[in-house]
Design a protein around this motif. Structure first.
Motif, PDB file in Angstrom:
ATOM      1  N   GLY A   1     -27.484  29.002   2.865  1.00  0.00           N
ATOM      2  CA  GLY A   1     -26.255  29.694   2.506  1.00  0.00           C
ATOM      3  C   GLY A   1     -26.268  30.238   1.095  1.00  0.00           C
ATOM      4  O   GLY A   1     -27.148  29.912   0.289  1.00  0.00           O
ATOM      5  N   VAL A   2     -25.261  31.057   0.802  1.00  0.00           N
ATOM      6  CA  VAL A   2     -25.173  31.732  -0.489  1.00  0.00           C
ATOM      7  C   VAL A   2     -25.015  30.731  -1.622  1.00  0.00           C
ATOM      8  O   VAL A   2     -25.683  30.835  -2.660  1.00  0.00           O
ATOM      9  CB  VAL A   2     -24.007  32.736  -0.492  1.00  0.00           C
ATOM     10  N   GLU A   3     -24.124  29.769  -1.475  1.00  0.00           N
ATOM     11  CA  GLU A   3     -23.854  28.834  -2.566  1.00  0.00           C
ATOM     12  C   GLU A   3     -25.116  28.074  -2.963  1.00  0.00           C
ATOM     13  O   GLU A   3     -25.451  27.975  -4.154  1.00  0.00           O
ATOM     14  CB  GLU A   3     -22.752  27.865  -2.156  1.00  0.00           C
ATOM     15  N   GLN A   4     -25.830  27.550  -1.966  1.00  0.00           N
ATOM     16  CA  GLN A   4     -27.065  26.828  -2.247  1.00  0.00           C
ATOM     17  C   GLN A   4     -28.112  27.766  -2.843  1.00  0.00           C
ATOM     18  O   GLN A   4     -28.872  27.384  -3.742  1.00  0.00           O
ATOM     19  CB  GLN A   4     -27.601  26.192  -0.962  1.00  0.00           C
ATOM     20  N   GLY A   5     -28.144  29.004  -2.359  1.00  0.00           N
ATOM     21  CA  GLY A   5     -29.101  29.968  -2.876  1.00  0.00           C
ATOM     22  C   GLY A   5     -28.840  30.342  -4.319  1.00  0.00           C
ATOM     23  O   GLY A   5     -29.768  30.466  -5.124  1.00  0.00           O
ATOM     24  N   VAL A   6     -27.562  30.534  -4.678  1.00  0.00           N
ATOM     25  CA  VAL A   6     -27.218  30.892  -6.055  1.00  0.00           C
ATOM     26  C   VAL A   6     -27.567  29.754  -7.005  1.00  0.00           C
ATOM     27  O   VAL A   6     -28.063  29.988  -8.115  1.00  0.00           O
ATOM     28  CB  VAL A   6     -25.723  31.257  -6.166  1.00  0.00           C
ATOM     29  N   VAL A   7     -27.338  28.522  -6.595  1.00  0.00           N
ATOM     30  CA  VAL A   7     -27.702  27.373  -7.435  1.00  0.00           C
ATOM     31  C   VAL A   7     -29.202  27.386  -7.721  1.00  0.00           C
ATOM     32  O   VAL A   7     -29.635  27.249  -8.870  1.00  0.00           O
ATOM     33  CB  VAL A   7     -27.293  26.054  -6.748  1.00  0.00           C
ATOM     34  N   ALA A   8     -30.015  27.549  -6.672  1.00  0.00           N
ATOM     35  CA  ALA A   8     -31.472  27.501  -6.842  1.00  0.00           C
ATOM     36  C   ALA A   8     -31.988  28.720  -7.598  1.00  0.00           C
ATOM     37  O   ALA A   8     -32.790  28.592  -8.533  1.00  0.00           O
ATOM     38  CB  ALA A   8     -32.148  27.399  -5.474  1.00  0.00           C
ATOM     39  N   LEU A   9     -31.537  29.931  -7.213  1.00  0.00           N
ATOM     40  CA  LEU A   9     -32.071  31.140  -7.831  1.00  0.00           C
ATOM     41  C   LEU A   9     -31.640  31.269  -9.287  1.00  0.00           C
ATOM     42  O   LEU A   9     -32.405  31.763 -10.120  1.00  0.00           O
ATOM     43  CB  LEU A   9     -31.641  32.372  -7.041  1.00  0.00           C
ATOM     44  N   SER A  10     -30.446  30.813  -9.624  1.00  0.00           N
ATOM     45  CA  SER A  10     -30.011  30.862 -11.024  1.00  0.00           C
ATOM     46  C   SER A  10     -30.920  30.016 -11.899  1.00  0.00           C
ATOM     47  O   SER A  10     -31.218  30.384 -13.047  1.00  0.00           O
ATOM     48  CB  SER A  10     -28.555  30.397 -11.152  1.00  0.00           C
ATOM     49  N   SER A  11     -31.373  28.887 -11.378  1.00  0.00           N
ATOM     50  CA  SER A  11     -32.283  28.057 -12.176  1.00  0.00           C
ATOM     51  C   SER A  11     -33.638  28.738 -12.337  1.00  0.00           C
ATOM     52  O   SER A  11     -34.303  28.567 -13.352  1.00  0.00           O
ATOM     53  CB  SER A  11     -32.439  26.669 -11.544  1.00  0.00           C
ATOM     54  N   VAL A  12     -34.056  29.524 -11.344  1.00  0.00           N
ATOM     55  CA  VAL A  12     -35.292  30.297 -11.481  1.00  0.00           C
ATOM     56  C   VAL A  12     -35.134  31.362 -12.560  1.00  0.00           C
ATOM     57  O   VAL A  12     -35.986  31.518 -13.438  1.00  0.00           O
ATOM     58  CB  VAL A  12     -35.664  30.963 -10.136  1.00  0.00           C
ATOM     59  N   LEU A  13     -34.021  32.092 -12.505  1.00  0.00           N
ATOM     60  CA  LEU A  13     -33.780  33.162 -13.476  1.00  0.00           C
ATOM     61  C   LEU A  13     -33.591  32.591 -14.884  1.00  0.00           C
ATOM     62  O   LEU A  13     -33.974  33.223 -15.867  1.00  0.00           O
ATOM     63  CB  LEU A  13     -32.545  33.962 -13.066  1.00  0.00           C
TER      64      LEU A  13
END
Length: 347
Positions: free
Chosen positions: A176-188
């Motif tokens: 889902g979006v929420e889980q994706g934003v958490v993970a991708l923000s840490s990558v960025l």
């Protein structure tokens, strides 16, 4: 005496015959497991001179935890690991026994890579292959379709995983979006991928069932979201139709003195927002011995922000629960309206 590069007792690394002939202490066993990535397989213990009966006895006595068939972890190490660390240990142990070409993917890769994770199922290990062969299905392991390229793979703690950005997008597509934003923000946040690379990876997800979640995740994810709580807060604003605030805004007083940096700011409303997670008051609090000092400093900083003619809203983990989000957003919206009335005329 320990080897500084591994933390493992030097004698165990340089003179393993001493282990075979003598009795191992619990500390030596734990050091070997730590050196090996947190676990020991049955064959490792047999090579150390322990019989199968002795291994079973250590498991019954509670010296060794057996979280997976054939995988053992010293009890103290296992009990002190959090859910993500446990998942990483098990993923490493499965990869050691898998055929060449196996690669950690999805949340299993994210756990190995140290990405922020929230709301992801860690009960199953996710793998794929780079050699185009289908994987052998075993209990507790999900093998995904072999659609990876060689340049999609990196190494983390000595084992192969997909790139951090791919792992985050996989989480978005499947969870889902929420889980994706958490993970991708840490990558960025770690500047682990360029916009060009991310755009190319998103294009490859267009045929996936979760392509829309991937697209929205990329739009919302931001390296300035410094924690899972902040990332979830940002998604909450988007989901409930709230104006998206500025991120990590530096507040200065009328003399140009820096007052502090806030998580969120609605500039037009003269209102700021702060997510209060355990990072500030928990294990990363610089005043761990006196946690109250951290709270006092935060309160003083909040007063200084209010002195710049700005309102302040605060919320925590409980306010981000799905059943509380509508109430949380309504409270913040009311506070923004109050700040507009009180501070815009005098700012």
């Amino acid at each position: 005496m320990a080897d500084s590069s591994t933390g493992c007792p030097r004698g165990l690394l340089l003179q393993p015959e001493k282990v075979f002939l003598g009795r191992m202490t619990h500390d030596e066993l734990a050091a070997l497991a730590h050196h090996h990535g947190g676990y020991l397989l049955t064959r490792h213990l047999l090579e150390l001179g322990l019989s199968q009966r002795r291994i079973s006895s250590l498991a019954r006595e509670g010296v060794l935890a057996r979280p997976r068939h054939g995988t053992y972890v010293p009890r103290g190490l296992w009990e002190h690991a959090d859910a993500v660390q446990k998942h990483a240990i098990l993923t490493r142990s499965v990869l050691e026994r898998a055929d060449d070409g196996a690669v950690a993917t999805h949340q299993s890769a994210a756990a190995l890579l140290g990405l922020d994770l929230w709301g992801t199922d860690l009960s199953l290990i996710h793998l794929a292959r780079t050699d185009k062969r289908s994987g052998r299905h075993i209990a507790g392991v999900v093998w995904h379709e072999p659609d990876l390229r060689t340049d999609d793979v990196t190494m983390a703690a000595g084992v192969p995983t997909v790139l951090p950005s791919i792992a985050a997008l996989q989480i978005a597509a499947f969870t889902g979006v929420e889980q994706g934003v958490v993970a991708l923000s840490s990558v960025l946040r770690a500047r682990g991928t360029s916009d060009e690379e991310l755009g190319e990876q998103v294009a490859r997800f267009r045929s996936w069932a979760g392509a829309e979640a991937v697209r929205q995740t990329v739009q919302l994810a931001d390296g300035r979201l410094e924690s899972a709580g902040e990332a979830r807060s940002f998604v909450m604003f988007w989901r409930h139709g709230t104006d998206l605030p500025g991120l990590q805004v530096v507040i200065v007083d009328r003399h140009g003195r820096k007052v502090g940096r806030v998580d969120f700011e609605w500039t037009a409303d003269r209102h700021v927002g702060e997510f209060d997670g355990l990072v500030k008051y928990g294990r990363l609090n610089p005043h761990r011995r006196e946690p109250g000092m951290g709270i006092v400093e935060e309160k003083l900083r909040e007063d200084e922000v209010r002195d710049t003619w700005r309102g302040v809203s605060r919320w925590g983990w409980v306010d981000l629960h799905w059943s509380n989000q509508a109430t949380t957003v309504a409270r913040i919206e009311a506070a923004r309206a109050r700040s507009r009335r009180l501070y815009l005329p005098v700012a």
